[in-house]
Design a protein around this motif. Structure first.
Motif: not given
Length: 54
Positions: A30-43
Motif C-alpha cells: 500500500e505504501r509503495l503503491n502511493a509512490y509507484a508512479d513517482m519512482f517508476g515502480l512496477n507493482m
C-alpha cells in the motif's frame, strides 16, 4: 539501511522490505503503491485465492 527498490516489485521483494521495516507485506504494498508512479515502480499483481489479481 533500508532496501532500495526500483522497477518491478515482486512478492519476494515485498517480503524483504516488510521484514526490513517490521511491517506486513500488505502495508508495504500500500505504501509503495502511493509512490509507484513517482519512482517508476512496477507493482506486480498478487494472485489471491479467488484467482483475482490485485
Amino acid at each position: 539501511m533500508l532496501p532500495a527498490i526500483a522497477g518491478p516489485v515482486t512478492p519476494e521483494r515485498l517480503l524483504a522490505c516488510a521484514e526490513a521495516v517490521g511491517e506486513t507485506t500488505e502495508w508495504v504494498r500500500e505504501r509503495l503503491n502511493a509512490y509507484a508512479d513517482m519512482f517508476g515502480l512496477n507493482m506486480t499483481p498478487v494472485e489471491h485465492e479467488d484467482g483475482e489479481g490485485r
